[in-house]
Design a protein around this motif. Sequence first.
Motif, mmCIF file in Angstrom:
data_model
loop_
_atom_site.group_PDB
_atom_site.id
_atom_site.type_symbol
_atom_site.label_atom_id
_atom_site.label_comp_id
_atom_site.label_asym_id
_atom_site.label_seq_id
_atom_site.Cartn_x
_atom_site.Cartn_y
_atom_site.Cartn_z
ATOM 1 N N ALA A 1 11.185 9.538 -14.236
ATOM 2 C CA ALA A 1 12.028 9.321 -15.413
ATOM 3 C C ALA A 1 13.465 9.145 -14.956
ATOM 4 O O ALA A 1 13.835 9.538 -13.844
ATOM 5 N N ALA A 2 14.274 8.548 -15.839
ATOM 6 C CA ALA A 2 15.700 8.462 -15.565
ATOM 7 C C ALA A 2 16.355 9.824 -15.739
ATOM 8 O O ALA A 2 17.318 10.164 -15.039
ATOM 9 N N ALA A 3 15.828 10.615 -16.685
ATOM 10 C CA ALA A 3 16.343 11.954 -16.909
ATOM 11 C C ALA A 3 16.017 12.848 -15.721
ATOM 12 O O ALA A 3 15.048 12.622 -14.993
ATOM 13 N N ASP A 4 16.827 13.863 -15.525
ATOM 14 C CA ASP A 4 16.651 14.756 -14.388
ATOM 15 C C ASP A 4 15.686 15.876 -14.753
ATOM 16 O O ASP A 4 15.948 16.669 -15.650
ATOM 17 N N HIS A 5 14.540 15.922 -14.075
ATOM 18 C CA HIS A 5 13.555 16.997 -14.245
ATOM 19 C C HIS A 5 13.436 17.739 -12.917
ATOM 20 O O HIS A 5 13.511 17.127 -11.854
ATOM 21 N N PRO A 6 13.200 19.024 -12.945
ATOM 22 C CA PRO A 6 13.016 19.748 -11.680
ATOM 23 C C PRO A 6 11.723 19.290 -11.006
ATOM 24 O O PRO A 6 10.710 19.048 -11.667
ATOM 25 N N PRO A 7 11.724 19.162 -9.678
ATOM 26 C CA PRO A 7 10.510 18.719 -8.976
ATOM 27 C C PRO A 7 9.419 19.787 -9.051
ATOM 28 O O PRO A 7 9.688 20.980 -8.922
ATOM 29 N N SER A 8 8.199 19.338 -9.270
ATOM 30 C CA SER A 8 7.079 20.270 -9.362
ATOM 31 C C SER A 8 6.698 20.791 -7.987
ATOM 32 O O SER A 8 7.043 20.207 -6.949
ATOM 33 N N THR A 9 5.944 21.864 -7.980
ATOM 34 C CA THR A 9 5.432 22.415 -6.720
ATOM 35 C C THR A 9 4.541 21.400 -6.012
ATOM 36 O O THR A 9 4.579 21.265 -4.783
ATOM 37 N N ALA A 10 3.732 20.674 -6.792
ATOM 38 C CA ALA A 10 2.834 19.677 -6.205
ATOM 39 C C ALA A 10 3.618 18.561 -5.523
ATOM 40 O O ALA A 10 3.234 18.074 -4.456
ATOM 41 N N LEU A 11 4.731 18.148 -6.120
ATOM 42 C CA LEU A 11 5.561 17.102 -5.528
ATOM 43 C C LEU A 11 6.167 17.575 -4.216
ATOM 44 O O LEU A 11 6.121 16.861 -3.196
ATOM 45 N N LEU A 12 6.714 18.778 -4.207
ATOM 46 C CA LEU A 12 7.318 19.305 -2.978
ATOM 47 C C LEU A 12 6.278 19.441 -1.871
ATOM 48 O O LEU A 12 6.549 19.143 -0.707
ATOM 49 N N ALA A 13 5.056 19.843 -2.253
ATOM 50 C CA ALA A 13 4.000 20.023 -1.253
ATOM 51 C C ALA A 13 3.581 18.691 -0.646
ATOM 52 O O ALA A 13 3.372 18.584 0.575
ATOM 53 N N ARG B 1 5.374 15.877 -0.497
ATOM 54 C CA ARG B 1 6.469 15.388 0.346
ATOM 55 C C ARG B 1 6.385 16.005 1.737
ATOM 56 O O ARG B 1 6.495 15.314 2.760
ATOM 57 N N ALA B 2 6.171 17.316 1.773
ATOM 58 C CA ALA B 2 6.101 18.016 3.054
ATOM 59 C C ALA B 2 4.871 17.571 3.850
ATOM 60 O O ALA B 2 4.939 17.404 5.075
ATOM 61 N N GLU B 3 3.755 17.358 3.168
ATOM 62 C CA GLU B 3 2.531 16.936 3.853
ATOM 63 C C GLU B 3 2.704 15.561 4.490
ATOM 64 O O GLU B 3 2.331 15.353 5.649
ATOM 65 N N GLU B 4 3.250 14.603 3.738
ATOM 66 C CA GLU B 4 3.448 13.270 4.294
ATOM 67 C C GLU B 4 4.428 13.302 5.460
ATOM 68 O O GLU B 4 4.227 12.603 6.465
ATOM 69 N N ALA B 5 5.465 14.111 5.333
ATOM 70 C CA ALA B 5 6.421 14.223 6.442
ATOM 71 C C ALA B 5 5.736 14.807 7.676
ATOM 72 O O ALA B 5 5.935 14.335 8.806
ATOM 73 N N GLY B 6 4.897 15.815 7.461
ATOM 74 C CA GLY B 6 4.196 16.426 8.573
ATOM 75 C C GLY B 6 3.187 15.497 9.233
ATOM 76 O O GLY B 6 2.945 15.585 10.445
ATOM 77 N N ARG B 7 2.601 14.585 8.441
ATOM 78 C CA ARG B 7 1.644 13.619 8.990
ATOM 79 C C ARG B 7 2.342 12.447 9.671
ATOM 80 O O ARG B 7 1.680 11.621 10.319
ATOM 81 N N GLY B 8 3.652 12.331 9.486
ATOM 82 C CA GLY B 8 4.392 11.236 10.102
ATOM 83 C C GLY B 8 4.181 9.896 9.434
ATOM 84 O O GLY B 8 4.199 8.845 10.106
ATOM 85 N N TYR C 1 0.872 -1.171 0.000
ATOM 86 C CA TYR C 1 0.000 0.000 0.000
ATOM 87 C C TYR C 1 0.905 1.217 0.000
ATOM 88 O O TYR C 1 1.829 1.310 0.817
ATOM 89 N N TRP C 2 0.628 2.185 -0.906
ATOM 90 C CA TRP C 2 1.664 3.112 -1.310
ATOM 91 C C TRP C 2 1.466 4.546 -0.845
ATOM 92 O O TRP C 2 0.464 5.182 -1.141
ATOM 93 N N SER C 3 2.468 5.050 -0.148
ATOM 94 C CA SER C 3 2.638 6.478 0.098
ATOM 95 C C SER C 3 3.598 7.008 -0.965
ATOM 96 O O SER C 3 4.298 6.235 -1.638
ATOM 97 N N LEU C 4 3.632 8.313 -1.126
ATOM 98 C CA LEU C 4 4.645 8.911 -1.999
ATOM 99 C C LEU C 4 6.030 8.583 -1.479
ATOM 100 O O LEU C 4 6.945 8.263 -2.267
ATOM 101 N N LEU C 5 6.225 8.642 -0.171
ATOM 102 C CA LEU C 5 7.517 8.347 0.440
ATOM 103 C C LEU C 5 8.029 6.979 0.014
ATOM 104 O O LEU C 5 9.184 6.831 -0.425
ATOM 105 N N ALA C 6 7.179 5.958 0.103
ATOM 106 C CA ALA C 6 7.598 4.602 -0.246
ATOM 107 C C ALA C 6 7.814 4.459 -1.750
ATOM 108 O O ALA C 6 8.750 3.787 -2.194
ATOM 109 N N MET C 7 6.949 5.092 -2.544
ATOM 110 C CA MET C 7 7.074 4.943 -3.988
ATOM 111 C C MET C 7 8.350 5.604 -4.503
ATOM 112 O O MET C 7 9.042 5.057 -5.380
#
Length: 363
Positions: free
Chosen positions: A210-222, A224-231, A175-181
Motif C-alpha cells: 500500500a501507499a500508506a505506511d503499515h508496520p511490517p508483519s513478522t512473516a515479511l521480516l522472516a 526477507r531474512a530467509e532470502e538474504a540468508g539464501r543469497g 521470475y519473482w523473489s520477494l527482494l525483487a518485488m
Amino acid sequence: MPAASSSFDTVVDERGIFTDYAYFSSMSSTWLDHAARFCADVTRRLALGPGSFVVEVASNDGYLLRNFVAAGIPCLGIEPAANVAAIARAAGVPTEACFFGRDAARDILGTRGGRPADLVVANNVLAHVPDLDDFIGGLALLAGPRGVVSIEAPHLVALVDGVQFDTIYHEHYAYWSLLAMEAALARQGLRVFDVERLATHGGSLRVFSAAADHPPSTALLALRAEEAGRGVGGDAFYSGFGPRVRAVLDGLRAWLDGCVAEGRRVCAYGAAAKGNTLLNAAGVSAAEILAVADRSSAKQGRLLPGSRIPVVSPAAMLALRPDDVLILPWNIEAEVAGQLRTAGFAGRLAIAVPRLILRDAPV
C-alpha cells in the motif's frame, strides 16, 4: 504498452500472446477453491462490503471476482484477452477488455469520479508484464493513498529448489523473489507490509502492499531474512540449476524410451504451457505420447507446438486405453489424479518435475 527490449533476450510482444487466449482459470477446481478462500479472507481482513470497490487485473474468465459479485461487493475485471473477457461478462462479472497500465487506471478512476479502489488484485500476472513501471504504476494509481494491492506470483526460490524450469517460457518476462518485488513496488510508492506463502504453482507468494505506511508483519521480516540468508541477490544461488534440469529431462527421456521398448501406451494430461516446455525440452514426439487430454474445448482438436501431439478431451484420451498417463501440470496433480481415477483409469500416473515419480492405482 510497448514490449521491453534487451540486448540479451528476444522478448515476445504481449499483444500477440494475450489478445486471444486459450487458458481459462475456471477449468480447475483447485483454482476455484483457492480464489474463494482468498476472497473470503480478504473481505474479512479489509472489512469489504457494498460500499467498497475491488479491481482485479488479469481477471481471466471471472473465476475470482464472481465471489465478490455473489457477496454484493462492487468489482471490475481488467482482462486483455477479448474472448476470455466476454466469457466473464456472460457470467455476470463486469469486465473491461484492455491491457493494463497507468492509462487504463486513469480511465477507470475517471469513470468513478476519481475514487480509488479499496482492493486491487493482481494474481499470477506480474510474470507476464514487459513494462513493469507502467503496470505497477497503474496498480498504485488505482489503489490511491489508502487502498491495498494484493499480488500473487510464483516464488523464485521455489522455482530453483523445485527445478521448475518448465515455467520458464515466452509468456513469462520475469521470475519473482520477494527482494525483487519489493524493489519494483517501491519505485511506484508501494510499501510491502505483509506476505503469505502459498502452495499454488509449486510455491507462491501473496504480497500485500500500500501507499500508506503499515508496520511490517513478522512473516515479511522472516522471509526477507530467509532470502538474504539464501543469497537470492547473488549469482551463487543459481549455480547448478542447469545440471539439475538436465537430470529431469534425462529421467523423463529414459522412462519414455523404456515404455516404447515395452510396448506401453502413454498419454499425457494438461495441454498447458509448462507441459509443452517440458516435452519440447526432452525431445518428445507423438511417437511416444499418443495424445494429451485437456478439459478446455478451446484446446481440443489442436496439436501441441513442436511435438505435434494431438490434444483431445479426457474421455477421448481414456478411449485410447493408455497404460500410463503423464500429468504435465504437476501443480494440480492431486486434482487431475482424482479426476482420472474417478473416470476409471487404473494405470500408472506419472509426473516428471522435480523428478520422475510413478504412482500405481490404489488397490
